[in-house]
Each structure stands twice: as C-alpha cells, then as structure tokens.
Design a protein around this motif. Sequence first.
Motif, PDB file in Angstrom:
ATOM      1  N   GLY A  12       0.792  -1.222   0.000  1.00 39.23           N
ATOM      2  CA  GLY A  12       0.000   0.000   0.000  1.00 39.23           C
ATOM      3  C   GLY A  12       0.816   1.259   0.000  1.00 39.23           C
ATOM      4  N   GLN A  13       2.166   1.172  -0.076  1.00 39.53           N
ATOM      5  CA  GLN A  13       2.996   2.364   0.143  1.00 39.53           C
ATOM      6  C   GLN A  13       4.157   2.542  -0.822  1.00 39.53           C
ATOM      7  OE1 GLN A  13       5.515   1.714   3.925  1.00 39.53           O
ATOM      8  NE2 GLN A  13       3.806   0.306   4.294  1.00 39.53           N
ATOM      9  N   SER A  14       5.001   1.519  -1.062  1.00 37.47           N
ATOM     10  CA  SER A  14       6.237   1.685  -1.853  1.00 37.47           C
ATOM     11  C   SER A  14       7.071   2.825  -1.282  1.00 37.47           C
ATOM     12  CB  SER A  14       5.918   1.921  -3.332  1.00 37.47           C
ATOM     13  OG  SER A  14       5.464   0.730  -3.944  1.00 37.47           O
ATOM     14  N   ALA A  15       7.644   2.576  -0.107  1.00 39.11           N
ATOM     15  CA  ALA A  15       8.233   3.636   0.710  1.00 39.11           C
ATOM     16  C   ALA A  15       9.716   3.890   0.466  1.00 39.11           C
ATOM     17  CB  ALA A  15       8.001   3.323   2.187  1.00 39.11           C
ATOM     18  N   PHE A  16      10.361   3.194  -0.471  1.00 43.66           N
ATOM     19  CA  PHE A  16      11.738   3.534  -0.827  1.00 43.66           C
ATOM     20  C   PHE A  16      11.719   4.691  -1.821  1.00 43.66           C
ATOM     21  CE2 PHE A  16      13.186  -1.095   0.025  1.00 43.66           C
ATOM     22  CZ  PHE A  16      13.476  -0.789   1.349  1.00 43.66           C
ATOM     23  N   SER A  17      11.085   5.774  -1.433  1.00 43.91           N
ATOM     24  CA  SER A  17      10.889   6.926  -2.307  1.00 43.91           C
ATOM     25  C   SER A  17      10.743   8.169  -1.448  1.00 43.91           C
ATOM     26  CB  SER A  17       9.634   6.727  -3.165  1.00 43.91           C
ATOM     27  OG  SER A  17       9.366   7.859  -3.960  1.00 43.91           O
ATOM     28  N   THR A  18      11.130   9.302  -1.990  1.00 43.02           N
ATOM     29  CA  THR A  18      11.035  10.539  -1.217  1.00 43.02           C
ATOM     30  C   THR A  18       9.587  10.917  -0.924  1.00 43.02           C
ATOM     31  OG1 THR A  18      11.287  11.738  -3.308  1.00 43.02           O
ATOM     32  CG2 THR A  18      13.257  11.497  -1.934  1.00 43.02           C
ATOM     33  N   TYR A  19       8.683  10.557  -1.822  1.00 45.26           N
ATOM     34  CA  TYR A  19       7.245  10.775  -1.625  1.00 45.26           C
ATOM     35  C   TYR A  19       6.504   9.534  -2.108  1.00 45.26           C
ATOM     36  CZ  TYR A  19       8.198  15.761  -0.952  1.00 45.26           C
ATOM     37  OH  TYR A  19       8.663  16.970  -0.480  1.00 45.26           O
ATOM     38  N   ALA A  20       5.341   9.284  -1.533  1.00 46.64           N
ATOM     39  CA  ALA A  20       4.521   8.141  -1.961  1.00 46.64           C
ATOM     40  C   ALA A  20       3.045   8.473  -1.787  1.00 46.64           C
ATOM     41  CB  ALA A  20       4.875   6.897  -1.162  1.00 46.64           C
ATOM     42  N   ASN A  21       2.228   7.926  -2.673  1.00 43.78           N
ATOM     43  CA  ASN A  21       0.778   7.960  -2.518  1.00 43.78           C
ATOM     44  C   ASN A  21       0.365   6.662  -1.825  1.00 43.78           C
ATOM     45  OD1 ASN A  21       0.672  10.392  -3.843  1.00 43.78           O
ATOM     46  ND2 ASN A  21       0.213   9.486  -5.845  1.00 43.78           N
ATOM     47  N   VAL A  22      -0.086   6.768  -0.606  1.00 42.36           N
ATOM     48  CA  VAL A  22      -0.289   5.613   0.271  1.00 42.36           C
ATOM     49  C   VAL A  22      -1.779   5.407   0.519  1.00 42.36           C
ATOM     50  CG1 VAL A  22       0.288   4.621   2.519  1.00 42.36           C
ATOM     51  CG2 VAL A  22       1.910   6.159   1.382  1.00 42.36           C
TER      52      VAL A  22
END
Length: 368
Positions: free
Chosen positions: A138-148
């Motif tokens: 639900g996140q893909s958090a290895f990123s500076t920003y994410a749509n969660v």
Amino acid sequence: MTTTVTAAVAPATGAPLQVRELQLDDPRPDEVRVRMVATGVCHTDAIVRDGIYPTPLPAVLGHEGAGVVEAIGAGVTSVAVGDHVVLSAAYCGHCRRCRAGQMAYCENLMAEDFGGRRRDGSTSLSDGQTPISSHFFGQSAFSTYANVVETSVVKVSSTAPLEKLAPLGCGLQTGAGAVLNELRPEPGTSLVVFGTGAVGSAAIMAARVAGCTTVIAVDLHDSRLELARELGATHTINSASVDASKEIVEITHGSGVDYALDTTAVPAVLRQAADALAIRGTLALVGAAKPGTEVAFEIGASLVKGWTFKTIIQGSSVPQVFIPRLVELWEQGRFPFDKLIRTYSLKDINTAFADSAEGSAIKPVVVF
C-alpha cells in the motif's frame, strides 16, 4: 499532473536496486501523499527483489515507511495534512477477516500488498513511458514521496522521532505482536525465540513486557546474542556449537518451553523448536519461506503432549491500534527497539540490504 520523486527501483529479479528519478501521479480519493522521513529495510523486501514473492518488477519496494502527511484524498478521514504517520501493511477492509478485525489475515492480502497496482490496475509511479510497480504494502516507501492507501497509514505522536519509528510498520510489529497479540504468554512462563534479528529481538522485548521469566534467545551470532541479553533474554544459546533443543530442556529443568517462536523458517530449526516444547506448549512461525517449503514433525510420542503449531502474519495486529501502543512502550523505556537500528542514505540502500543479509546490521533504516 505528476511530481518528480527520487526512489530506489528493483529493476529485475535478483538485481541490485537503482536510485532513479520517477514520476508520481496525484493521490486518489482514498490515498494520502506522504513525504518520507525514513524507511526500514525488511527481509520481505529482499525476497520480493529476488522473485520469491510475485510483485511485478520493475517496482519500488519498501514497506516500513514513516513520514509526514503532505496531502490527503477527498475520502480520507483518519489523518490530516501535517500529521506524523507510520506506514504498515494494506488490507481491503471489506472481506470477512477484515470485518472481524483480523486485518493481518485479509483474504485479499496478496493483491493488496504484493500486486504492484491499485485496485483499478493503475500504478502511481512511472519512468517516462515505463510503468513502475507501486503500492507495495500500500505504500512503496523507498521513495522521497509516496501515494499511500489510507488503510496503510497509522497516525503517531508528533513528539516521537520518525527516523526511529519506521521499523514498527512490519518487522518489529510482527515480532512484538506475535507475542503480545497472538501467543499472549502468562506471567512467569517460558518462551524461546529462534533467530534474533529485528523480528526476534522485538519478540524478546515483548516477552519481558508480558512478564515471561524465562526468555531464551537462539542464534548463530554471538554479537546478536549479547544484544538479546541487553534487550531482556535471560538465557542465550549459540546453536552453531550446541544442540539447542537439549539446551532448552536443561534450562527449563526438563519440562521444555511453554512458547517457541521461529523467525527463520528453516525446517530443521522448526523441528528443533517443536522438540523443545513442554506439554501443551505452542510453537509459532513468523519467518517467511519459499512457497512449497515443508517441515516434518514427530507425531507418535508427541501425541500425549497436546502441543500446538500456528503461523502468524504481521503480529496478528490491527496496525492503527497496536503501533501507537508500541510507541508508548518505547517512550516508557520498555521497548527499546532503537538499539537495533543502523541508518543509511538512499544511495547506500544496497549496502543496507547486504549488511542485513550477512547479519552485521539487525535493522537497517534508510533516512531521507
């Protein structure tokens, strides 16, 4: 309209992650735009990178995010802009298990967490014309920003440091929840943990919170066993040099252990754990193995022991309830999980994965 983000992309099965600039689309009505402060590196990220679980690659992984809410979709009600949040596993919210408060066992778990797409088939991330799988957990958090997705978002105290809280989203929640939510050991009982990485260390700390008076840590690394004692283990066993089952029986004066938790998913270790159980003991597995992995248990003499084997996902927790409790325990000094953390920059994310795999880092955290 898209936003440019910097993210670590898993490009192909078994390949190192690549730090790239990607395009992130606008949040949907049920999504929250989060500026990431930190993201934990978990074993599940590694097994997806290596093709053991079926997320389509290329993908942005990362499922232990922590950050600040930058924007919310029209349908979001649980958080507001500026809130501090920890990100956990997604769940559908409408299946029988979710309706029963058993979100960890969502009937649509694989699609929600590993599908790499929104429910409508879209992905929030792209590299030019190339779609990049998003919404990992639900996140893909290895990123500076994410749509969660909103179900992954957990509001936490603004006074707690986000760079420390990230690992609560999966690994630490799994270990602590397995003990506190599922096994629920009575005060004065015994518990053994096989594998003292992040998940096992969280279980050891939780066992002390629960009041276990015999807490045994089993591992192959003396350095990890030393830390396990600092976190609350009363006994340690290096299973590279001794028979762990025999040692456990000796520590418990011949009765065996009341509870055993295996974080390794190694069949031989599971068998050892079962052999060390007391009458009416419980063995639980939280480690992830390749689908199709089997283990053999002795069932002849074991029949009269009346023992239980169970598998546990995500600590059987409701993240929005359990994670704030763990934060409170940490603030009180009763769950000192920050002792496990080693921080890395995003450009060094492959080093973080390597250090985790070889055991030199218990809980790597990427800090943005």
